[in-house]
Design a protein around this motif. Structure first.
Motif, PDB file in Angstrom:
ATOM      1  N   GLN A 100      -7.534   1.169  -6.176  1.00  0.00           N
ATOM      2  CA  GLN A 100      -7.001   2.472  -5.800  1.00  0.00           C
ATOM      3  C   GLN A 100      -8.120   3.404  -5.370  1.00  0.00           C
ATOM      4  O   GLN A 100      -9.307   3.160  -5.649  1.00  0.00           O
ATOM      5  CB  GLN A 100      -6.211   3.093  -6.948  1.00  0.00           C
ATOM      6  N   TYR A 124       0.846  -1.192   0.000  1.00  0.00           N
ATOM      7  CA  TYR A 124       0.000   0.000   0.000  1.00  0.00           C
ATOM      8  C   TYR A 124       0.885   1.246   0.000  1.00  0.00           C
ATOM      9  O   TYR A 124       1.858   1.323   0.761  1.00  0.00           O
ATOM     10  CB  TYR A 124      -0.891   0.028   1.240  1.00  0.00           C
ATOM     11  N   VAL A 137      -1.677  -0.255   8.551  1.00  0.00           N
ATOM     12  CA  VAL A 137      -2.530  -1.385   8.209  1.00  0.00           C
ATOM     13  C   VAL A 137      -2.723  -2.261   9.437  1.00  0.00           C
ATOM     14  O   VAL A 137      -1.741  -2.721  10.043  1.00  0.00           O
ATOM     15  CB  VAL A 137      -1.927  -2.213   7.053  1.00  0.00           C
ATOM     16  N   VAL A 140      -7.032  -0.177   6.226  1.00  0.00           N
ATOM     17  CA  VAL A 140      -5.897   0.699   5.951  1.00  0.00           C
ATOM     18  C   VAL A 140      -6.299   2.115   6.342  1.00  0.00           C
ATOM     19  O   VAL A 140      -7.368   2.599   5.962  1.00  0.00           O
ATOM     20  CB  VAL A 140      -5.507   0.673   4.466  1.00  0.00           C
ATOM     21  N   PRO A 146       0.633   4.987   4.997  1.00  0.00           N
ATOM     22  CA  PRO A 146      -0.516   4.244   5.513  1.00  0.00           C
ATOM     23  C   PRO A 146      -0.147   3.371   6.706  1.00  0.00           C
ATOM     24  O   PRO A 146       1.002   2.961   6.865  1.00  0.00           O
ATOM     25  CB  PRO A 146      -0.929   3.385   4.322  1.00  0.00           C
ATOM     26  N   ALA A 171      -8.772  -3.248   3.711  1.00  0.00           N
ATOM     27  CA  ALA A 171      -7.482  -3.667   3.167  1.00  0.00           C
ATOM     28  C   ALA A 171      -7.655  -4.510   1.908  1.00  0.00           C
ATOM     29  O   ALA A 171      -6.739  -4.594   1.086  1.00  0.00           O
ATOM     30  CB  ALA A 171      -6.701  -4.442   4.223  1.00  0.00           C
ATOM     31  N   ALA A 205      -3.110   0.027  -3.959  1.00  0.00           N
ATOM     32  CA  ALA A 205      -2.747  -1.276  -3.394  1.00  0.00           C
ATOM     33  C   ALA A 205      -2.283  -2.182  -4.535  1.00  0.00           C
ATOM     34  O   ALA A 205      -2.983  -2.326  -5.548  1.00  0.00           O
ATOM     35  CB  ALA A 205      -3.941  -1.894  -2.681  1.00  0.00           C
TER      36      ALA A 205
END
Length: 430
Positions: free
Chosen positions: A295, A270, A309, A314, A307, A327, A279
């Motif tokens: 995206q 990411y 996660v 995310v 980012p 995610a 991603a």
């Protein structure tokens, strides 16, 4: 591997039941916490949504000038951070028993500007800088983490990083190699032990199409780094047997990538650019250039920072808030946020990369504040903070380090003398 983080977290949590001190012994060795640069500390057990609203400033450490982007590393009971006047500072992580600590364990010799974050590995602290205030040449600096037995310490060795500064790109150590990006658009790789002399040439370099302010991430033998050319560049972490190496593949993000650092979790990378968040399959697509798995596009707003996660979501800064995405995406090429996190009061950019720990997400905001939100949804499109604290300086671009029941973050105190305004702020439960 990033996919091993949940299993490791479960093991540590089980050990902590038998030995409550096991989790407290954990460190925060680098920018974004772990090798995956996930921004997620799965071991935090003290701070939680129920008690975070009771956080208060515990103490602060006096540095030189403003802390801009540099984020603390906390290892072996020592907190390390860089300041804009080009010094690396080491203070006891537990403080000094006073509200303001003014005597560091040690401080580096002047290195010109530092706006990246320290990385601690095998007893060495690595940090990037300029050469001097009159030169833009970059340096990778290596210090003994324990200091040198004197109040002021010089680097053990320095790596030559091109003709431009090291800006927000922080060192990454993996497999005996230190990787760092230069504003000249090159990725630099050095032997983590140096070269036996005071100044070292890189083992190999790799050219991208724009400046690198992104921190390299190493995953499964590959190095991932964002560039100002709007691409995620992926290289063999071992190099290519030559002095200059080409990318294995590139991810097409679009727009300039500034300081956003790739986070790689469960085989997905990411990263954010100006107006896009993307991603990618971290294994590539079998072609020289890959499109994102999915995206997010915000034509009129800026994605800022790196980012984080965790928990299947995310979290990435978007203008004055934090956008939250699944995610796994949304089943379509373009996705909208599931919800947004906003702080109350005056609004300003969030340049601080968010940090997640035990159900809470933390970030600094350029209103002179550190804020915290629950990671869980609030059943509204915009969720308010559960805690905020103010510092005496509007700029809070440093990213929070959350470890052992404390929050460490850099900024300044603009009421202090000019050469003593830099601050490492520490918040804890009273």
């Amino acid at each position: 591997m990033a996919s091993g983080v949940p299993r490791l977290a479960a093991c540590v949590a089980a050990l902590a039941v038998a030995n409550p001190l096991s989790a407290a012994a954990l460190d925060w060795p680098q920018f974004r916490f772990d090798d995956a640069h996930s921004g997620f500390n799965p071991f935090e057990q003290t701070l939680a949504p129920a008690n975070v609203p009771r956080l208060q400033q515990a103490w602060a450490a006096q540095l030189g000038s403003l802390v801009d982007f540099s984020s603390p590393a906390v290892v072996g009971g020592i907190a390390y951070i860089g300041s804009d006047d080009g010094r690396l500072w080491a203070y006891p992580a537990a403080g000094c028993g006073q509200s303001l600590c003014t005597t560091p364990l040690w401080v580096s010799t002047p290195l010109a500007q530092i706006i990246d974050s320290p990385t601690v590995s095998d007893g060495i602290v690595y940090i990037g800088s300029q050469t001097s205030p009159t030169s833009n040449d970059g340096r990778l600096n290596a210090f003994a983490a324990a200091g040198c037995g004197q109040p002021t310490c010089a680097p053990l060795w320095q790596g030559l990083v091109g003709t431009e500064s090291v800006l927000q790109s922080s060192p990454t150590v993996a497999g005996g190699v230190v990787y760092v990006g230069g504003f000249d658009g090159r990725l630099y790789a050095f032997d983590a032990d140096g070269c036996g002399t005071a100044t070292c040439q890189p083992s190999w370099t790799a050219q991208t199409g724009g400046p690198i302010e992104s921190t390299p991430t190493v995953w499964q033998g590959k190095v991932y780094v964002g560039s100002g050319d709007g691409r995620l560049h992926v290289f063999d972490a071992r190099g290519c047997g030559a002095a200059r190496c080409s990318a294995l593949w590139k991810g097409k993000v679009g727009g300039t990538i500034f300081e956003s650092t790739p986070a790689i979790v469960d085989g997905v990378a990411y990263i954010a650019s100006q107006h896009r968040f993307a991603a990618f399959d971290a294994n590539g697509c079998g072609l020289p250039t890959c499109n994102p798995l999915w995206q997010a596009v915000e034509s009129n707003q800026f994605f800022n920072g790196s980012p984080a996660v965790a928990e299947g979501r995310v979290f990435v800064p978007l203008e004055a808030g934090i956008a939250v995405y699944s995610a796994d995406g949304c089943g379509r090429p373009r996705c909208n946020p599931q919800w947004l996190l906003f702080g109350s009061g005056a609004q300003a950019s969030i340049l601080s990369a968010p940090t997640i720990a035990n159900g809470v997400v933390y970030a600094g905001r350029n209103t002179g504040q550190v804020l915290a939100w629950k990671t869980a949804p609030c059943l509204r499109g915009s969720c308010p903070e559960i805690w905020s604290a103010s510092v005496r300086e509007p700029i809070v671009s440093s990213s929070p380090t959350v470890v052992d029941g404390r929050i460490y973050i850099g900024s300044a105190d603009d009421l202090a003398p000019e050469n003593q305004q830099g601050r490492l702020y520490v918040f804890a439960l009273r």
